[in-house]
Design a protein around this motif. Structure first.
Motif, PDB file in Angstrom:
ATOM      1  N   LEU A 173       0.848  -1.190   0.000  1.00 30.07           N
ATOM      2  CA  LEU A 173       0.000   0.000   0.000  1.00 30.07           C
ATOM      3  C   LEU A 173       0.882   1.238   0.000  1.00 30.07           C
ATOM      4  O   LEU A 173       1.844   1.331   0.780  1.00 30.07           O
ATOM      5  N   VAL A 174       0.553   2.177  -0.869  1.00 27.60           N
ATOM      6  CA  VAL A 174       1.339   3.399  -0.969  1.00 27.60           C
ATOM      7  C   VAL A 174       0.403   4.552  -1.308  1.00 27.60           C
ATOM      8  O   VAL A 174      -0.656   4.342  -1.908  1.00 27.60           O
ATOM      9  N   GLY A 228       3.740   8.178  -4.425  1.00 25.04           N
ATOM     10  CA  GLY A 228       4.791   7.377  -3.806  1.00 25.04           C
ATOM     11  C   GLY A 228       5.431   6.396  -4.766  1.00 25.04           C
ATOM     12  O   GLY A 228       5.138   6.385  -5.970  1.00 25.04           O
ATOM     13  N   SER A 229       6.296   5.557  -4.198  1.00 22.09           N
ATOM     14  CA  SER A 229       7.051   4.594  -5.003  1.00 22.09           C
ATOM     15  C   SER A 229       7.005   3.209  -4.376  1.00 22.09           C
ATOM     16  O   SER A 229       6.872   3.061  -3.152  1.00 22.09           O
ATOM     17  N   LEU A 230       7.107   2.215  -5.228  1.00 21.98           N
ATOM     18  CA  LEU A 230       7.236   0.822  -4.825  1.00 21.98           C
ATOM     19  C   LEU A 230       8.148   0.121  -5.816  1.00 21.98           C
ATOM     20  O   LEU A 230       8.239   0.542  -6.976  1.00 21.98           O
ATOM     21  N   ARG A 231       8.787  -0.959  -5.362  1.00 23.34           N
ATOM     22  CA  ARG A 231       9.569  -1.781  -6.272  1.00 23.34           C
ATOM     23  C   ARG A 231       9.122  -3.228  -6.153  1.00 23.34           C
ATOM     24  O   ARG A 231       9.088  -3.782  -5.048  1.00 23.34           O
ATOM     25  N   SER A 286       5.956   7.879  -8.827  1.00 22.14           N
ATOM     26  CA  SER A 286       4.824   8.773  -9.116  1.00 22.14           C
ATOM     27  C   SER A 286       3.538   7.978  -9.301  1.00 22.14           C
ATOM     28  O   SER A 286       2.797   8.186 -10.274  1.00 22.14           O
ATOM     29  N   LEU A 287       3.283   7.095  -8.374  1.00 22.19           N
ATOM     30  CA  LEU A 287       2.134   6.210  -8.508  1.00 22.19           C
ATOM     31  C   LEU A 287       0.816   6.967  -8.465  1.00 22.19           C
ATOM     32  O   LEU A 287       0.671   7.968  -7.745  1.00 22.19           O
ATOM     33  N   VAL A 290      -2.799   1.891  -4.419  1.00 24.90           N
ATOM     34  CA  VAL A 290      -2.422   3.298  -4.307  1.00 24.90           C
ATOM     35  C   VAL A 290      -3.612   4.043  -3.711  1.00 24.90           C
ATOM     36  O   VAL A 290      -4.721   3.983  -4.254  1.00 24.90           O
ATOM     37  N   SER A 291      -3.381   4.716  -2.608  1.00 21.22           N
ATOM     38  CA  SER A 291      -4.475   5.391  -1.904  1.00 21.22           C
ATOM     39  C   SER A 291      -4.279   6.898  -1.925  1.00 21.22           C
ATOM     40  O   SER A 291      -3.164   7.405  -2.085  1.00 21.22           O
ATOM     41  N   SER A 292      -5.376   7.601  -1.732  1.00 18.79           N
ATOM     42  CA  SER A 292      -5.309   9.065  -1.699  1.00 18.79           C
ATOM     43  C   SER A 292      -5.184   9.562  -0.269  1.00 18.79           C
ATOM     44  O   SER A 292      -4.979  10.730  -0.034  1.00 18.79           O
TER      45      SER A 292
END
Length: 118
Positions: free
Chosen positions: A11-12, A16-19, A81-82, A116-118
């Motif tokens: 969850l981001v 945000g960023s994730l890999r 930049s999700l 991806v949440s606001s």
């Protein structure tokens, strides 16, 4: 038996960023990330060949980067930049066969939820 093991979802917040990582049990000629939203078709996000050639979906170009470590048989997807619309289950696929027009992705990972949440 080829196995693909994914890791890195989660969850981001927006922006945000994730890999994501995908480790294969053997060498592959092409690997790719697909994603699927419930009720919709699975769509290609990005792909990479053993020679390093990459393809990106228009919706992620410039924000996502696909890469691979051939020595580790591992592929990565750096997602920056999700956006809310990036929320999906992400699957890694792998292929050893080119059928003349496309790679035959017959091996798949278990799927990783990216939210991806606001």
């Amino acid at each position: 038996q080829v196995q693909l093991v994914e890791s890195g979802g989660g969850l981001v917040q927006v922006g945000g960023s994730l890999r994501l990582s995908c480790a294969a049990s053997g060498s592959m000629n092409a690997m790719a990330w697909y994603r699927q939203v419930l009720g919709k078709q699975r769509e290609l996000v990005a792909s990479i060949t053993s020679g390093g050639n990459t393809i990106y979906a228009d919706s992620v170009r410039g924000r996502f980067t696909i890469s691979r470590d051939s020595a580790k048989n591992t592929m990565y997807l750096q997602m920056n930049s999700l956006k809310l619309e990036d929320t999906a289950v992400y699957y890694c696929g792998a292929s050893r066969f080119w059928d003349g027009s496309r790679w035959d992705y017959r091996y798949w990972g278990q799927g990783s939820q990216v939210t991806v949440s606001s």
